[in-house]
Write a protein that holds these residues in place. Sequence first.
Motif, PDB file in Angstrom:
ATOM      1  N   GLY A  30       0.808  -1.208   0.000  1.00 19.09           N
ATOM      2  CA  GLY A  30       0.000   0.000   0.000  1.00 19.09           C
ATOM      3  C   GLY A  30       0.844   1.262   0.000  1.00 19.09           C
ATOM      4  N   THR A  31       0.180   2.382  -0.178  1.00 14.62           N
ATOM      5  CA  THR A  31       0.842   3.687  -0.147  1.00 14.62           C
ATOM      6  C   THR A  31       0.030   4.635   0.711  1.00 14.62           C
ATOM      7  OG1 THR A  31      -0.326   4.381  -2.153  1.00 14.62           O
ATOM      8  CG2 THR A  31       1.867   3.410  -2.444  1.00 14.62           C
ATOM      9  N   GLY A  32       0.711   5.624   1.263  1.00 16.76           N
ATOM     10  CA  GLY A  32       0.054   6.595   2.124  1.00 16.76           C
ATOM     11  C   GLY A  32       0.701   6.625   3.492  1.00 16.76           C
ATOM     12  N   PRO A  33       0.031   7.208   4.488  1.00 12.70           N
ATOM     13  CA  PRO A  33       0.582   7.253   5.848  1.00 12.70           C
ATOM     14  C   PRO A  33       0.932   5.847   6.338  1.00 12.70           C
ATOM     15  CG  PRO A  33      -1.381   8.622   5.676  1.00 12.70           C
ATOM     16  CD  PRO A  33      -1.292   7.860   4.398  1.00 12.70           C
ATOM     17  N   VAL A  34       2.053   5.748   7.037  1.00 10.81           N
ATOM     18  CA  VAL A  34       2.569   4.433   7.434  1.00 10.81           C
ATOM     19  C   VAL A  34       1.905   3.930   8.709  1.00 10.81           C
ATOM     20  CG1 VAL A  34       4.637   3.177   8.175  1.00 10.81           C
ATOM     21  CG2 VAL A  34       4.782   4.852   6.308  1.00 10.81           C
ATOM     22  N   VAL A  35       1.547   2.638   8.683  1.00 14.79           N
ATOM     23  CA  VAL A  35       1.042   1.938   9.856  1.00 14.79           C
ATOM     24  C   VAL A  35       1.919   0.703  10.054  1.00 14.79           C
ATOM     25  CG1 VAL A  35      -0.890   0.735  10.925  1.00 14.79           C
ATOM     26  CG2 VAL A  35      -1.320   2.701   9.412  1.00 14.79           C
ATOM     27  N   VAL A  38       2.526  -4.834  15.056  1.00 23.12           N
ATOM     28  CA  VAL A  38       3.386  -5.676  15.884  1.00 23.12           C
ATOM     29  C   VAL A  38       2.515  -6.703  16.610  1.00 23.12           C
ATOM     30  CG1 VAL A  38       5.154  -5.711  17.688  1.00 23.12           C
ATOM     31  CG2 VAL A  38       4.897  -3.683  16.220  1.00 23.12           C
ATOM     32  N   HIS A  39       2.711  -7.983  16.299  1.00 24.55           N
ATOM     33  CA  HIS A  39       1.863  -9.038  16.868  1.00 24.55           C
ATOM     34  C   HIS A  39       2.303  -9.431  18.274  1.00 24.55           C
ATOM     35  CE1 HIS A  39       4.789 -12.333  16.569  1.00 24.55           C
ATOM     36  NE2 HIS A  39       5.198 -11.760  15.435  1.00 24.55           N
ATOM     37  N   GLY A  40       1.619 -10.428  18.824  1.00 26.03           N
ATOM     38  CA  GLY A  40       1.848 -10.825  20.199  1.00 26.03           C
ATOM     39  C   GLY A  40       2.619 -12.122  20.358  1.00 26.03           C
ATOM     40  N   ILE A  41       2.641 -12.616  21.576  1.00 25.79           N
ATOM     41  CA  ILE A  41       3.422 -13.781  21.956  1.00 25.79           C
ATOM     42  C   ILE A  41       2.876 -15.050  21.308  1.00 25.79           C
ATOM     43  CG2 ILE A  41       2.072 -14.312  24.049  1.00 25.79           C
ATOM     44  CD1 ILE A  41       4.798 -14.840  25.460  1.00 25.79           C
ATOM     45  N   ALA A  42       3.785 -15.967  20.951  1.00 24.24           N
ATOM     46  CA  ALA A  42       3.435 -17.256  20.358  1.00 24.24           C
ATOM     47  C   ALA A  42       2.587 -17.095  19.101  1.00 24.24           C
ATOM     48  CB  ALA A  42       2.717 -18.140  21.368  1.00 24.24           C
ATOM     49  N   SER A  43       2.887 -16.063  18.320  1.00 24.70           N
ATOM     50  CA  SER A  43       2.119 -15.808  17.112  1.00 24.70           C
ATOM     51  C   SER A  43       3.052 -15.278  16.027  1.00 24.70           C
ATOM     52  CB  SER A  43       0.992 -14.813  17.403  1.00 24.70           C
ATOM     53  OG  SER A  43       0.099 -14.734  16.309  1.00 24.70           O
ATOM     54  N   THR A  44       2.476 -14.794  14.935  1.00 23.49           N
ATOM     55  CA  THR A  44       3.237 -14.216  13.832  1.00 23.49           C
ATOM     56  C   THR A  44       2.453 -13.035  13.279  1.00 23.49           C
ATOM     57  OG1 THR A  44       2.212 -15.486  12.031  1.00 23.49           O
ATOM     58  CG2 THR A  44       4.035 -16.547  13.230  1.00 23.49           C
ATOM     59  N   ALA A  45       2.983 -12.439  12.216  1.00 27.47           N
ATOM     60  CA  ALA A  45       2.306 -11.309  11.578  1.00 27.47           C
ATOM     61  C   ALA A  45       0.969 -11.703  10.967  1.00 27.47           C
ATOM     62  CB  ALA A  45       3.206 -10.700  10.512  1.00 27.47           C
ATOM     63  N   VAL A  46       0.708 -13.005  10.856  1.00 28.66           N
ATOM     64  CA  VAL A  46      -0.598 -13.470  10.372  1.00 28.66           C
ATOM     65  C   VAL A  46      -1.718 -12.952  11.277  1.00 28.66           C
ATOM     66  CG1 VAL A  46      -2.006 -15.537   9.922  1.00 28.66           C
ATOM     67  CG2 VAL A  46       0.392 -15.495   9.257  1.00 28.66           C
ATOM     68  N   THR A  47      -1.374 -12.581  12.492  1.00 32.20           N
ATOM     69  CA  THR A  47      -2.341 -11.995  13.431  1.00 32.20           C
ATOM     70  C   THR A  47      -3.205 -10.937  12.747  1.00 32.20           C
ATOM     71  OG1 THR A  47      -1.019 -12.373  15.416  1.00 32.20           O
ATOM     72  CG2 THR A  47      -2.512 -10.503  15.468  1.00 32.20           C
ATOM     73  N   PHE A  48      -2.602 -10.159  11.852  1.00 34.63           N
ATOM     74  CA  PHE A  48      -3.280  -9.012  11.246  1.00 34.63           C
ATOM     75  C   PHE A  48      -3.832  -9.304   9.853  1.00 34.63           C
ATOM     76  CE2 PHE A  48      -0.141  -7.281  14.261  1.00 34.63           C
ATOM     77  CZ  PHE A  48      -0.994  -6.556  15.085  1.00 34.63           C
ATOM     78  N   ARG A  49      -4.117 -10.562   9.588  1.00 42.80           N
ATOM     79  CA  ARG A  49      -4.594 -10.948   8.254  1.00 42.80           C
ATOM     80  C   ARG A  49      -5.908 -10.268   7.891  1.00 42.80           C
ATOM     81  NH1 ARG A  49      -6.776 -13.889  11.892  1.00 42.80           N
ATOM     82  NH2 ARG A  49      -8.627 -15.183  11.585  1.00 42.80           N
ATOM     83  N   LYS A  50      -6.734  -9.945   8.879  1.00 43.75           N
ATOM     84  CA  LYS A  50      -8.005  -9.273   8.625  1.00 43.75           C
ATOM     85  C   LYS A  50      -7.841  -7.757   8.512  1.00 43.75           C
ATOM     86  CE  LYS A  50     -10.796 -12.924   9.183  1.00 43.75           C
ATOM     87  NZ  LYS A  50     -11.739 -13.408   8.148  1.00 43.75           N
ATOM     88  N   VAL A  51      -6.723  -7.249   8.994  1.00 43.33           N
ATOM     89  CA  VAL A  51      -6.511  -5.806   9.055  1.00 43.33           C
ATOM     90  C   VAL A  51      -5.857  -5.269   7.784  1.00 43.33           C
ATOM     91  CG1 VAL A  51      -5.305  -3.962  10.308  1.00 43.33           C
ATOM     92  CG2 VAL A  51      -6.324  -5.879  11.560  1.00 43.33           C
ATOM     93  N   PRO A  53      -5.807  -5.992   4.496  1.00 48.08           N
ATOM     94  CA  PRO A  53      -6.600  -5.645   3.304  1.00 48.08           C
ATOM     95  C   PRO A  53      -7.468  -4.402   3.489  1.00 48.08           C
ATOM     96  CG  PRO A  53      -6.780  -7.986   3.800  1.00 48.08           C
ATOM     97  CD  PRO A  53      -6.131  -7.350   4.980  1.00 48.08           C
ATOM     98  N   LEU A  54      -7.884  -4.131   4.720  1.00 47.61           N
ATOM     99  CA  LEU A  54      -8.712  -2.959   4.975  1.00 47.61           C
ATOM    100  C   LEU A  54      -7.898  -1.674   5.024  1.00 47.61           C
ATOM    101  CD1 LEU A  54     -11.047  -4.372   7.791  1.00 47.61           C
ATOM    102  CD2 LEU A  54     -11.503  -4.247   5.329  1.00 47.61           C
ATOM    103  N   LEU A  55      -6.645  -1.758   5.443  1.00 53.59           N
ATOM    104  CA  LEU A  55      -5.792  -0.579   5.574  1.00 53.59           C
ATOM    105  C   LEU A  55      -5.044  -0.236   4.294  1.00 53.59           C
ATOM    106  CD1 LEU A  55      -4.073  -0.916   9.079  1.00 53.59           C
ATOM    107  CD2 LEU A  55      -5.665   0.864   8.349  1.00 53.59           C
ATOM    108  N   ALA A  56      -4.652  -1.251   3.523  1.00 53.01           N
ATOM    109  CA  ALA A  56      -3.756  -1.054   2.385  1.00 53.01           C
ATOM    110  C   ALA A  56      -4.252  -0.036   1.353  1.00 53.01           C
ATOM    111  CB  ALA A  56      -3.472  -2.403   1.712  1.00 53.01           C
TER     112      ALA A  56
END
Length: 290
Positions: A30-35, A38-51, A53-56
Amino acid sequence: MDDRSRRWAALTERLRGRRAPRLSIQTDTGTGPVVILVHGIASTAVTFRKVVPLLAPGHRVIAVDILGHGASPAPPDCEYTLDDHVAALAATIRALNLREPFVLVGHSLGSLIATRYAAEQRWYTRRGLRVARLVLVGPPIYLSPTDIGDPWVRARVTAYLRAYEFLRSNKDFTLANAAVLGRLLPKGILELNENTWTPFVKSLEHCIESQTMVSDIASLHVPVDLIYGTLDAFVAPGSLRVVERMRHVHTHRVEANDHIVRSRIAKVLVRVIDGSGAPAAEPATVPSTR
């Protein structure tokens, strides 16, 4: 702080950043303001799989694997203290060469990492390293039981801490149950196995069980949003109340959502980042404003 102190602090930060390993960037789209996510313990960046596509469509979205998790380095001598996690995040952000302050989002343990990072970035830090807004999702904020006057809240926080100690002390039990839960969730949401055991137990003990989250949030001079589900078993409402009373903190409570970043929390998170908050017409969310 005088000029000499500022120069020393900046030099210390640069040296610390060079020593720290860089994290694996799993998403940069994506392009624009940067977001930055940072995911949590015992996890990966997949945590934000729902987020993502909505932000990009309107943002540059960057999601990392935290230290010792996913594809990020797991240094053999690392103690996985909060300083270790923050140093790796700082080294990674520094390498991005951003020009403007960004939105930093943390989930679970990622909330602690993100908050400490934001607290360490002062006015003399270059703009591309500063946080413009901090968003904490499902933050495991636990006061020390000795600092809690309310006996019900003290008992609940004590129970959380004893449960975490039990998980750390009973490896076979914890791994077996994690394997069962992991099969019920999308791959990458819960990754706890022999390879990730050490980062898990050390991060749990050194970050979540021994934390300065309340004082870190209190030291901030940027807007802070707390987002959590009403079914989140890792959120201690009694401890949250201390933070919710702070003038720069706004709370967004999401009905019928647990600790996982599901569609409801993802939508609220995106609305918060876009500055519109959670609309009153949305029955799934009950935001509180100050």
